[in-house]
Write an enzyme that holds these catalytic residues in place. Structure first.
Site, PDB file in Angstrom:
ATOM      1  NE  ARG A   1      -1.637   3.424  -1.682  1.00  0.00           N
ATOM      2  CZ  ARG A   1      -0.950   3.210  -2.793  1.00  0.00           C
ATOM      3  NH1 ARG A   1      -1.370   3.733  -3.929  1.00  0.00           N
ATOM      4  NH2 ARG A   1       0.143   2.482  -2.785  1.00  0.00           N
TER       5      ARG A   1
ATOM      6  CD  GLU B   1       8.772   0.060  -2.148  1.00  0.00           C
ATOM      7  OE1 GLU B   1       7.784   0.407  -2.783  1.00  0.00           O
ATOM      8  OE2 GLU B   1       8.693  -0.652  -1.133  1.00  0.00           O
TER       9      GLU B   1
END
Length: 176
Positions: A60, A97
């Protein structure tokens, strides 16, 4: 007219792993005014920074970074996942994460004369950005700034970024 990004972003709980809320920005990209607002917002902010190259992380970061590079009349450098670039590379690993990964750029992608803008769609924990900063440092180029569409402020990415650089950070939309 200001774009209400929050009306376009879709939250997907437990994707790609349990406990992660994925921020789907594809509706922002599909809206021509919103997408243009993102590109113009980042590019105009760094218009006078002397940027010669924009680096974006797969995938992205490519979508946001490439048009920002065009707007700045700069080159675009793709930071790819390991093994996807055909020539000699610099590599940097980072923690997400929900796991770990690595990014690579060609060793000849940047020179010490370059002023680099790191661009990505989102900054969460700051791990990807820290890897990108390392890649820029490995080449001897100067980091001219960091531009993001979205920042997950509740994860405190600016603290992680400040550990590796004092370059200016711009986030167009911050989720607290």
């Amino acid at each position: 007219m200001a774009i209400a990004y929050e009306d376009l972003i879709i939250d997907l709980p437990d994707y790609p792993a349990p406990g992660v809320v994925f921020k789907d920005i594809t509706p922002v990209l599909a809206d021509p005014e919103a997408f243009a607002s993102v590109v113009e917002g980042i590019a105009s902010h760094f218009a006078d920074a002397g940027i010669t190259k924009v680096i974006g992380a797969e995938a992205r970061g490519f979508i946001i970074g490439a048009p920002v590079a065009v707007a700045l009349h700069a080159g675009f450098i793709p930071a790819r996942k390991p093994g996807r670039l055909p020539r000699e590379t610099y590599a940097a690993t980072y923690e997400l994460e929900y796991g770990s990964d690595a990014l690579e750029i060609h060793k000849d992608a940047l020179t010490p004369d370059d002023v680099v803008l790191i661009v990505d769609d989102l900054v969460a924990t700051g791990g990807t950005v820290r890897a990108l900063v390392k890649l820029v440092e490995d080449t001897g180029a100067t980091l001219g700034g960091l531009g993001f569409f979205m920042e997950l402020g509740f994860l405190h990415p600016r603290e992680a970024i400040a550990e590796v650089t004092d370059a200016e950070v711009l986030s167009l939309y911050v989720v607290e």
